[in-house]
Scaffold this motif. Sequence first.
Motif, PDB file in Angstrom:
ATOM      1  N   ALA A  13       0.837  -1.209   0.000  1.00  0.00           N
ATOM      2  CA  ALA A  13       0.000   0.000   0.000  1.00  0.00           C
ATOM      3  C   ALA A  13       0.868   1.254   0.000  1.00  0.00           C
ATOM      4  O   ALA A  13       0.581   2.228  -0.713  1.00  0.00           O
ATOM      5  CB  ALA A  13      -0.931  -0.012   1.209  1.00  0.00           C
ATOM      6  N   CYS A  16       2.311   1.733  -3.434  1.00  0.00           N
ATOM      7  CA  CYS A  16       1.309   2.251  -4.381  1.00  0.00           C
ATOM      8  C   CYS A  16       1.190   3.762  -4.273  1.00  0.00           C
ATOM      9  O   CYS A  16       1.150   4.466  -5.289  1.00  0.00           O
ATOM     10  CB  CYS A  16      -0.045   1.611  -4.125  1.00  0.00           C
ATOM     11  SG  CYS A  16      -0.194  -0.055  -4.725  1.00  0.00           S
ATOM     12  N   ILE A  17       1.137   4.259  -3.058  1.00  0.00           N
ATOM     13  CA  ILE A  17       1.021   5.710  -2.880  1.00  0.00           C
ATOM     14  C   ILE A  17       2.330   6.394  -3.264  1.00  0.00           C
ATOM     15  O   ILE A  17       2.323   7.485  -3.837  1.00  0.00           O
ATOM     16  CB  ILE A  17       0.603   6.040  -1.441  1.00  0.00           C
ATOM     17  CG1 ILE A  17      -0.789   5.474  -1.170  1.00  0.00           C
ATOM     18  CG2 ILE A  17       0.604   7.527  -1.186  1.00  0.00           C
ATOM     19  CD1 ILE A  17      -1.876   6.056  -2.060  1.00  0.00           C
ATOM     20  N   SER A  50      -0.277   9.873   3.948  1.00  0.00           N
ATOM     21  CA  SER A  50      -0.586   8.465   3.749  1.00  0.00           C
ATOM     22  C   SER A  50       0.671   7.601   3.847  1.00  0.00           C
ATOM     23  O   SER A  50       0.659   6.537   4.479  1.00  0.00           O
ATOM     24  CB  SER A  50      -1.261   8.270   2.400  1.00  0.00           C
ATOM     25  OG  SER A  50      -1.565   6.924   2.192  1.00  0.00           O
ATOM     26  N   ASN A  78      -6.808   7.983   2.042  1.00  0.00           N
ATOM     27  CA  ASN A  78      -6.827   7.558   0.639  1.00  0.00           C
ATOM     28  C   ASN A  78      -8.169   7.860  -0.016  1.00  0.00           C
ATOM     29  O   ASN A  78      -8.219   8.205  -1.193  1.00  0.00           O
ATOM     30  CB  ASN A  78      -6.479   6.075   0.520  1.00  0.00           C
ATOM     31  CG  ASN A  78      -5.001   5.839   0.622  1.00  0.00           C
ATOM     32  OD1 ASN A  78      -4.204   6.585   0.076  1.00  0.00           O
ATOM     33  ND2 ASN A  78      -4.619   4.803   1.343  1.00  0.00           N
ATOM     34  N   SER A 111      -4.355   0.874  -3.040  1.00  0.00           N
ATOM     35  CA  SER A 111      -3.821   1.047  -1.686  1.00  0.00           C
ATOM     36  C   SER A 111      -4.883   0.751  -0.637  1.00  0.00           C
ATOM     37  O   SER A 111      -4.600   0.121   0.386  1.00  0.00           O
ATOM     38  CB  SER A 111      -3.287   2.467  -1.529  1.00  0.00           C
ATOM     39  OG  SER A 111      -2.849   2.683  -0.217  1.00  0.00           O
TER      40      SER A 111
END
Length: 136
Positions: A13, A16-17, A50, A78, A111
């Motif tokens: 996750a 991904c961010i 995040s 998110n 995410s």
Amino acid sequence: MLQRVQTVYMIVAMLCIGALYLWFPSVEDAAGIAVIERSEPLVFGLIFASIALAVISILTYKKRQLQFVLNRLNIILNFVLLGVFVYRSLTLSGETLVSEKGIGVLLPIISIVFLVLANKAIKRDEDLVKSVDRLR
């Protein structure tokens, strides 16, 4: 322990961010005016918060309840980031080039999925610890 499956989910996750920040181009309308840029304070703040929450959540592996709450906060962040992307792309008049660069909008969703999987694994660990405590 850092080798638990929820740690892997949280790392994915976080990546991904991070990929959203690195590879998300600025969305421009037909006139070439930037609509969404990653250097905007709101977008940058949400992405940074995040990633920071994911790192803090990974490092608090001994406190499962805190880890669970931090992941929920990260899911909310998110969703807010996704809402900013959707709001900015829908409130424009005219045509935008979002369809060509739309993968950046999907990364917060990916995410969120991995954070939900991490929360399920944390809940499973917490239930296992409670069942062992009942046997003592």
